[in-house]
Design an enzyme around this catalytic site. Structure first.
Site, PDB file in Angstrom:
ATOM      1  CB  SER A 146      34.332  31.478  45.955  1.00  0.00           C
ATOM      2  OG  SER A 146      35.691  31.789  46.072  1.00  0.00           O
TER       3      SER A 146
ATOM      4  NE  ARG B  10      36.202  39.737  42.264  1.00  0.00           N
ATOM      5  CZ  ARG B  10      35.254  39.107  42.941  1.00  0.00           C
ATOM      6  NH1 ARG B  10      34.980  37.862  42.680  1.00  0.00           N
ATOM      7  NH2 ARG B  10      34.560  39.733  43.858  1.00  0.00           N
TER       8      ARG B  10
END
Ligand code: PNS
Length: 179
Positions: free
Chosen positions: A133, A95
């Site tokens: 998450s 990311r």
């Protein structure tokens, strides 16, 4: 007829829960490989929100009707699982630069454990660079909206976990947007 063997990669992770960032990596991986196994780590040491069985159900629902995606669980060494699954490639998503240090260590350790297995990094879309998450769970638990950050099945299952299943959809829609 001489058929080319199908290319297969393993996309391992905790997926507690799967986010749209993961979904983006899967879509990109499927543009490179014929088939992908999403392999959920079954780690008894961690205290996940969703059990490994729940995570399998969630991801299967997210990919229902897509024969190119399989969902499985593993414990022990990832490279051993990849070998057993018949895959010589591990896919990991990046990311941001901050992911790189840990991912680099993981990839080099896996290479040391089994030089025949290659790790391939796929960059997530910029729009998902902040999605994890852990943050999804935190935002949801604190009343923020996670719509657009997770597939609909995850939003629903998070609601069920919090006992919100019986709450009218309209009041769920009023959850504060976090962007
Ligand atoms: O989604 P995550 O938590 O970042 O995934 C981490 C995962 C599951 C890829 C990693 O913890 C893993 O591969 N664990 C299996 C154990 C293993 O093979 N360890 C040695 C490599 S360092």
């Amino acid at each position: 007829m001489n058929r080319k063997p199908k290319s297969l990669a393993v996309f391992p992770g905790s997926f507690d829960p799967i986010t749209n960032g993961h979904i983006d990596i899967v879509a990109r991986a499927l543009s490179v490989f014929d088939e992908l196994v999403i392999a959920i780590l079954n780690n008894a040491d961690k205290r996940p929100l969703f059990s490994v069985e729940e995570r399998v159900e969630i991801i299967r629902e997210a990919y229902r009707g897509n024969p190119r995606v399989r969902v499985d669980t593993f414990s022990g060494l990832l490279v051993d699982y990849a070998m057993k699954a018949g895959a010589s490639v591990i896919v990991r998503g990046l990311r941001a630069i901050s992911d790189f240090e840990f991912e680099f260590q993981l990839a080099l350790m896996n290479r040391r454990l089994n030089p025949g297995i290659e790790t391939i990094f796929i960059m997530a879309a910029e729009g998902y660079s902040y999605v994890s998450s852990r943050l999804v769970k935190e935002v949801f638990q604190l009343g923020g909206s996670v719509r657009e950050l997770v597939p609909p099945v995850v939003e629903r299952r998070l609601g069920e976990k919090q006992g919100l299943a019986s709450v009218a959809p309209q009041s769920r829609r009023r959850r504060r947007r976090v962007r």
